[in-house]
Design an enzyme around this catalytic site. Sequence first.
Site, mmCIF file in Angstrom:
data_model
loop_
_atom_site.group_PDB
_atom_site.id
_atom_site.type_symbol
_atom_site.label_atom_id
_atom_site.label_comp_id
_atom_site.label_asym_id
_atom_site.label_seq_id
_atom_site.Cartn_x
_atom_site.Cartn_y
_atom_site.Cartn_z
ATOM 1 N N ASP A 177 0.799 -1.228 0.000
ATOM 2 C CA ASP A 177 0.000 0.000 0.000
ATOM 3 C C ASP A 177 0.830 1.276 0.000
ATOM 4 O O ASP A 177 0.307 2.354 -0.257
ATOM 5 C CB ASP A 177 -0.932 0.016 1.212
ATOM 6 C CG ASP A 177 -1.980 -1.088 1.140
ATOM 7 O OD1 ASP A 177 -2.380 -1.439 0.014
ATOM 8 O OD2 ASP A 177 -2.384 -1.590 2.205
ATOM 9 N N ASP A 201 0.336 5.601 1.851
ATOM 10 C CA ASP A 201 -0.736 5.042 2.684
ATOM 11 C C ASP A 201 -0.566 5.479 4.133
ATOM 12 O O ASP A 201 -1.105 6.482 4.554
ATOM 13 C CB ASP A 201 -0.758 3.524 2.563
ATOM 14 C CG ASP A 201 -1.962 2.922 3.273
ATOM 15 O OD1 ASP A 201 -3.070 3.468 3.128
ATOM 16 O OD2 ASP A 201 -1.794 1.913 3.979
ATOM 17 N N ASP A 205 2.422 0.104 9.846
ATOM 18 C CA ASP A 205 1.304 -0.826 9.716
ATOM 19 C C ASP A 205 1.701 -2.122 10.419
ATOM 20 O O ASP A 205 2.633 -2.804 9.996
ATOM 21 C CB ASP A 205 1.033 -1.070 8.229
ATOM 22 C CG ASP A 205 -0.267 -1.831 7.983
ATOM 23 O OD1 ASP A 205 -0.677 -2.581 8.878
ATOM 24 O OD2 ASP A 205 -0.848 -1.695 6.897
ATOM 25 N N ARG A 257 -5.426 8.127 13.238
ATOM 26 C CA ARG A 257 -4.697 6.918 13.626
ATOM 27 C C ARG A 257 -3.411 7.264 14.374
ATOM 28 O O ARG A 257 -2.312 6.921 13.960
ATOM 29 C CB ARG A 257 -4.396 6.040 12.413
ATOM 30 C CG ARG A 257 -5.649 5.539 11.713
ATOM 31 C CD ARG A 257 -5.330 4.637 10.544
ATOM 32 N NE ARG A 257 -6.544 4.235 9.845
ATOM 33 C CZ ARG A 257 -6.562 3.513 8.724
ATOM 34 N NH1 ARG A 257 -5.421 3.111 8.190
ATOM 35 N NH2 ARG A 257 -7.697 3.193 8.152
#
Length: 260
Positions: A177, A201, A205, A257
Amino acid sequence: MATMFWYLAIALSIATVFGSMATIATEMNAIDQCWRQNPNWRRHRQQLAKCSVGFAGKMTDNIGKDVTHYKVTDPSDNPLNPKPGTLRYGTIMISGKVWITFQRDMRITLQKPLLITSYTAIDARGTTVHISGVACLMIYKASNVIVHGLYIHHCRADEQSLVMGPDGKIKQLGKADGDAIRLVSATKVWIDHNTLYKCEDGLIDVSRGSTDVTISNNWFRDQDKVMLLGHDDGFIRDKNMKVTVAFNHFGPNCNQRMPR
């Protein structure tokens, strides 16, 4: 009288210096106090492995007499045939424990995602190392990994990739991503003192069963989605995920986030 004055001036100067050092020390967090106060840290780089906190635990499995010390001298990148001296060669072609440092400041443009194998420490202290390009760092089914002191930014998505794998065979990777650092089924990972920004992105992650991770002292900036912890609500393996997020700085220009 003049002699006494100079003795007093010297004493005050010494007190000021030591007072300033004490103030700096108390302002450091537990991680930085562990290694920054050692003026010879360059000679004792592996001390860093004992400074981690949180769910990653101490990274002592990354150190010892059996560590290979590898220095990056070449900023180029060849995903299918990594050259000695490049970062990719150090992260994928050397078996066992490897401690990676950098000869000088450099900018590395990745042509494909950079796989990082187990028992790898990337230590950029003392240099300024920028990494950008396709998908950037991927810790895939690996454990005992340290990533310290990098500038990772402008990472782009990629549909599919062919890269050299740790077994010396070409490995096909699925869609990426465009994260700065992506953990997939990884365990015992410490991500510390990196600067991450402006990726396609997200910045970090952590998903698909990854656990025992510490994310500390990083600077996240200029990013919409900063950090993803867990693949999705229905992914059972992520329900027991353990991640410590400590001493990080978010912003400017971070939107969502941002666990703290």
